[in-house]
Design a protein around this motif. Sequence first.
Motif, PDB file in Angstrom:
ATOM      1  N   GLU A   2     -23.677 -21.515  35.310  1.00  0.00           N
ATOM      2  CA  GLU A   2     -23.051 -20.267  35.753  1.00  0.00           C
ATOM      3  C   GLU A   2     -24.059 -19.122  35.770  1.00  0.00           C
ATOM      4  N   LEU A   3     -24.921 -19.075  34.755  1.00  0.00           N
ATOM      5  CA  LEU A   3     -25.950 -18.033  34.705  1.00  0.00           C
ATOM      6  C   LEU A   3     -26.952 -18.195  35.839  1.00  0.00           C
ATOM      7  N   THR A  48     -22.887 -26.107  31.125  1.00  0.00           N
ATOM      8  CA  THR A  48     -21.918 -25.508  32.040  1.00  0.00           C
ATOM      9  C   THR A  48     -22.154 -24.014  32.191  1.00  0.00           C
ATOM     10  N   TYR A  49     -22.300 -23.323  31.056  1.00  0.00           N
ATOM     11  CA  TYR A  49     -22.522 -21.885  31.127  1.00  0.00           C
ATOM     12  C   TYR A  49     -23.907 -21.573  31.685  1.00  0.00           C
ATOM     13  N   CYS A  50     -24.869 -22.437  31.397  1.00  0.00           N
ATOM     14  CA  CYS A  50     -26.206 -22.251  31.952  1.00  0.00           C
ATOM     15  C   CYS A  50     -26.156 -22.296  33.476  1.00  0.00           C
ATOM     16  N   GLU A 106     -21.421 -29.340  25.300  1.00  0.00           N
ATOM     17  CA  GLU A 106     -20.181 -28.577  25.423  1.00  0.00           C
ATOM     18  C   GLU A 106     -19.255 -28.777  24.232  1.00  0.00           C
ATOM     19  N   GLU A 125     -28.665 -12.265  28.102  1.00  0.00           N
ATOM     20  CA  GLU A 125     -27.611 -11.814  29.014  1.00  0.00           C
ATOM     21  C   GLU A 125     -27.180 -10.430  28.580  1.00  0.00           C
ATOM     22  N   ILE A 168     -28.276 -15.145  23.784  1.00  0.00           N
ATOM     23  CA  ILE A 168     -27.193 -16.121  23.727  1.00  0.00           C
ATOM     24  C   ILE A 168     -27.559 -17.116  22.622  1.00  0.00           C
ATOM     25  N   LEU A 198     -26.160 -22.265  23.897  1.00  0.00           N
ATOM     26  CA  LEU A 198     -25.976 -22.347  25.336  1.00  0.00           C
ATOM     27  C   LEU A 198     -25.738 -23.790  25.752  1.00  0.00           C
ATOM     28  N   ASP A 199     -24.616 -24.030  26.448  1.00  0.00           N
ATOM     29  CA  ASP A 199     -24.349 -25.367  26.979  1.00  0.00           C
ATOM     30  C   ASP A 199     -24.673 -25.391  28.472  1.00  0.00           C
ATOM     31  N   THR A 226     -21.037 -20.153  24.318  1.00  0.00           N
ATOM     32  CA  THR A 226     -21.493 -19.176  25.289  1.00  0.00           C
ATOM     33  C   THR A 226     -21.411 -17.746  24.784  1.00  0.00           C
ATOM     34  N   CYS A 227     -21.054 -17.535  23.518  1.00  0.00           N
ATOM     35  CA  CYS A 227     -20.968 -16.181  23.001  1.00  0.00           C
ATOM     36  C   CYS A 227     -22.361 -15.594  22.846  1.00  0.00           C
TER      37      CYS A 227
END
Length: 257
Positions: A200-201, A196-198, A245, A185, A190, A193-194, A252-253
């Motif tokens: 979003e990506l 939820t953020y995946c 999560e 990203e 990353i 990676l969980d 997600t950092c």
Amino acid sequence: MDDLIVVKIGGNAISQLKPAFFEKLKYWKHLGKKVLIVHGGGPNISKLCEKMGIPTEKKHGIRVTSKEVLELTKLVLLGESQPELVEKLTDNGLPVSPLSCACSHLLEGKYLDEAKYGSVGMVTKVNKMAIAGALWQRIGVMAPMCVTEDGKWLNVNADSCACSIASLLHAEALYLLTDVAGVMENGQVIPKLDRTYCSELFARKVITAGMQPKLNAAFTAQAMGVSHVIITDDLDNHGTEIVKEEEDDDATCVSNV
């Protein structure tokens, strides 16, 4: 098989493996680990199809597999990619067991969606006893294909195949090797990676179609109990770890590699 490590490598990567890759495998064997490598061969399959005048198509990163494409896939995976990888491992002093899904029905499966993808399958059953025997003091090398209960061959996405094997055999670790250092990203990896953020990506189209099947399969393996699921370009690099999560508040950092 708590001591099993599954490694997936792409077809292009076979010719580009570095000494550190083989040293890592030797280290794992020294620790008493069982190692199974699932290899791809997609670029060579595409080249051969083009040479033979057979059209190819991908949907959501999955190769649509007609009967003609299936035969060429078998030819490339079992006749080119697997022997090349076996030779490289042997040349580096590693004992190898070349494996075929049809032998003792090592990998059984079913059609993913015959109307949509043709002869593409998903692995549903693994012959644990036969694979355990093949991995005794040897590294297994497996092409991403399976057979139905009545013996029909099916092409399987290599990432999905590796994730299914790792899940069904309860592997301790799964490494999905790719041509980038991890899930990226803004030019950065990353590290964790969980799902939820995946998602979003995916929605922001940061993750392309080629990476989507890999991530979907990786999260499935993680959900089914594979302790460590890593996407990376090198077995010694941290890459991107797939996590739950609740596992890390900073999942997600991003960080530089």
